[in-house]
Design a protein around this motif. Structure first.
Motif, short mmCIF file in Angstrom:
data_model
loop_
_atom_site.label_atom_id
_atom_site.label_comp_id
_atom_site.label_asym_id
_atom_site.label_seq_id
_atom_site.Cartn_x
_atom_site.Cartn_y
_atom_site.Cartn_z
N PRO A 40 0.82 -1.21 0.00
CA PRO A 40 0.00 0.00 0.00
C PRO A 40 0.85 1.26 0.00
O PRO A 40 1.87 1.35 0.69
N GLY A 41 0.43 2.24 -0.77
CA GLY A 41 1.06 3.56 -0.75
C GLY A 41 2.26 3.74 -1.66
O GLY A 41 2.77 4.86 -1.79
N GLU A 42 2.72 2.69 -2.30
CA GLU A 42 3.94 2.81 -3.09
C GLU A 42 3.65 3.22 -4.53
O GLU A 42 2.61 2.93 -5.10
N ARG A 43 4.63 3.95 -5.11
CA ARG A 43 4.49 4.45 -6.48
C ARG A 43 4.76 3.36 -7.50
O ARG A 43 5.57 2.47 -7.28
N ILE A 44 4.06 3.44 -8.62
CA ILE A 44 4.20 2.46 -9.69
C ILE A 44 4.99 3.09 -10.83
O ILE A 44 4.56 4.09 -11.42
N ASP A 45 6.13 2.52 -11.15
CA ASP A 45 7.00 3.01 -12.22
C ASP A 45 6.50 2.43 -13.54
O ASP A 45 6.72 1.25 -13.84
N GLU A 46 5.82 3.25 -14.33
CA GLU A 46 5.23 2.76 -15.57
C GLU A 46 6.28 2.19 -16.53
O GLU A 46 6.07 1.14 -17.13
N ARG A 47 7.39 2.88 -16.66
CA ARG A 47 8.41 2.41 -17.60
C ARG A 47 8.93 1.03 -17.20
O ARG A 47 9.07 0.13 -18.04
N TYR A 81 0.80 6.97 -10.79
CA TYR A 81 -0.02 5.97 -10.13
C TYR A 81 0.64 5.49 -8.84
O TYR A 81 1.87 5.41 -8.75
N ARG A 82 -0.21 5.15 -7.89
CA ARG A 82 0.27 4.68 -6.58
C ARG A 82 -0.72 3.64 -6.06
O ARG A 82 -1.94 3.77 -6.24
N VAL A 83 -0.21 2.60 -5.41
CA VAL A 83 -1.09 1.62 -4.79
C VAL A 83 -1.87 2.33 -3.68
O VAL A 83 -1.30 3.06 -2.87
N ALA A 84 -3.17 2.14 -3.66
CA ALA A 84 -4.02 2.84 -2.70
C ALA A 84 -3.66 2.45 -1.27
O ALA A 84 -3.39 1.28 -0.98
N PRO A 85 -3.63 3.42 -0.35
CA PRO A 85 -3.36 3.11 1.06
C PRO A 85 -4.55 2.39 1.68
O PRO A 85 -5.64 2.31 1.09
N LEU A 86 -4.35 1.88 2.88
CA LEU A 86 -5.39 1.17 3.59
C LEU A 86 -5.97 2.04 4.71
O LEU A 86 -5.30 2.92 5.22
N VAL A 222 -0.64 -6.94 11.01
CA VAL A 222 -1.19 -6.17 9.88
C VAL A 222 -1.37 -4.72 10.27
O VAL A 222 -0.97 -3.81 9.54
N LEU A 223 -1.98 -4.47 11.42
CA LEU A 223 -2.24 -3.10 11.85
C LEU A 223 -0.94 -2.34 12.11
O LEU A 223 -0.85 -1.14 11.84
N THR A 224 0.07 -3.05 12.59
CA THR A 224 1.37 -2.41 12.79
C THR A 224 1.99 -2.01 11.47
O THR A 224 2.51 -0.89 11.31
N VAL A 225 1.94 -2.91 10.49
CA VAL A 225 2.50 -2.62 9.16
C VAL A 225 1.78 -1.45 8.51
O VAL A 225 2.39 -0.53 7.96
N VAL A 226 0.44 -1.46 8.60
CA VAL A 226 -0.34 -0.39 7.97
C VAL A 226 -0.10 0.94 8.68
O VAL A 226 0.07 1.98 8.03
N ALA A 227 -0.09 0.91 10.01
CA ALA A 227 0.16 2.15 10.76
C ALA A 227 1.52 2.74 10.42
O ALA A 227 1.67 3.95 10.28
N ARG A 228 2.52 1.87 10.26
CA ARG A 228 3.86 2.34 9.91
C ARG A 228 3.86 3.00 8.54
O ARG A 228 4.49 4.03 8.34
N SER A 229 3.13 2.40 7.60
CA SER A 229 3.09 2.97 6.25
C SER A 229 2.35 4.31 6.24
O SER A 229 2.72 5.24 5.51
N LEU A 230 1.29 4.41 7.07
CA LEU A 230 0.52 5.65 7.11
C LEU A 230 1.24 6.75 7.89
O LEU A 230 0.91 7.93 7.75
#
Length: 246
Positions: A40-47, A81-86, A222-230
């Motif tokens: 979640p939240g990471e950018r997508i490199d189109e090339r 584009y970016r993967v949608a956050p949770l 899961v909640l720890t991983v998501v909280a860290r990303s947010l």
């Protein structure tokens, strides 16, 4: 499916090929997002993804538009584009409900799971062990989910199964992100050994308790991983799959 002005100017057969290709790319990206390969939240490199899939930007962007419509990917003009956050609060509430469902499924499956279903669970558990030993993380995660589904099926309660499926669809990709963590992967593997031990016990008196504890441990990670990303962890760019993993 929406098509761009570029594909609208192509001959009909060319448009069909493009749309068919974009559907395949969308399916691959959807799986990668849901299983945590694209966090979640990471950018997508189109090339980079065009190179990995050996396609032009047109089918890739058509695929990304589908995922944007599904809420799995976000798009901003000039940013990309970016993967949608949770949603952390929604995940927390969903998991709280799932803990109870896992325990209830365990209570029912303890009484209703038959020998054929037990044998299938043993086979899938061995396949999961093989995937773990071989380091095949994506295969491990898929088999892990199959085992949970077999236990839900063994409860033989269609209402419970329907509610469980609806809630799992909300947390599936968050669970994938947590299972991408090496430590949690090992912990999950050990907890599944406990689940199988509970399934083998006469009368299965501890199955509900073991399933609930496993659900709670998964939720905590899961909640720890998501909280860290947010919390604003440094941006990383999504790595596309190698051509050998398509």
């Amino acid at each position: 499916m929406l098509v761009t002005s570029v594909t609208q100017t192509l001959p009909k057969t060319a448009r069909l090929r493009t749309l068919g290709m974009s559907a395949e790319i969308a399916a691959r990206l959807r799986t990668m997002i849901e299983e945590g390969e694209l966090p979640p939240g990471e950018r997508i490199d189109e090339r980079a993804f065009c190179e990995a899939f050996d396609v032009s930007k047109t089918p890739l962007r058509e695929a990304l538009k589908v995922l944007v419509a599904e809420g799995l990917v976000l798009h901003r003009q000039y940013i990309g584009y970016r993967v949608a956050p949770l949603d952390l609060d929604e995940l927390r509430s969903t998991f709280e409900t799932l803990h109870g469902l896992e325990a209830t499924a365990g209570e029912l499956a303890a009484q209703r799971l038959d020998a054929a279903a037990q044998a299938k669970l043993e086979r899938r558990h061995q396949a999961m062990i093989d995937a773990h030993e071989a380091g095949r993380r994506t295969d491990y995660f898929r088999i892990n989910q199959e085992i949970h589904q077999l236990i839900i099926d063994g409860a033989a309660n269609p209402v419970l199964a329907g509610v469980y499926a609806a809630l799992m669809s909300k947390v599936h990709r968050a669970r994938g992100a947590a299972n991408a963590d090496t430590l949690r992967w090992q912990e999950s593997h050990e907890e599944h050994e406990e689940i199988m031990a509970a399934l083998r016990e006469p009368g299965r008196p501890h199955l509900a308790q073991v399933l609930r504890r496993h659900s709670e441990n998964t939720a905590n990670e899961v909640l720890t991983v998501v909280a860290r990303s947010l919390a604003g962890a440094p941006d990383r760019q999504v790595n596309p799959p190698s051509k050998g993993r398509q």
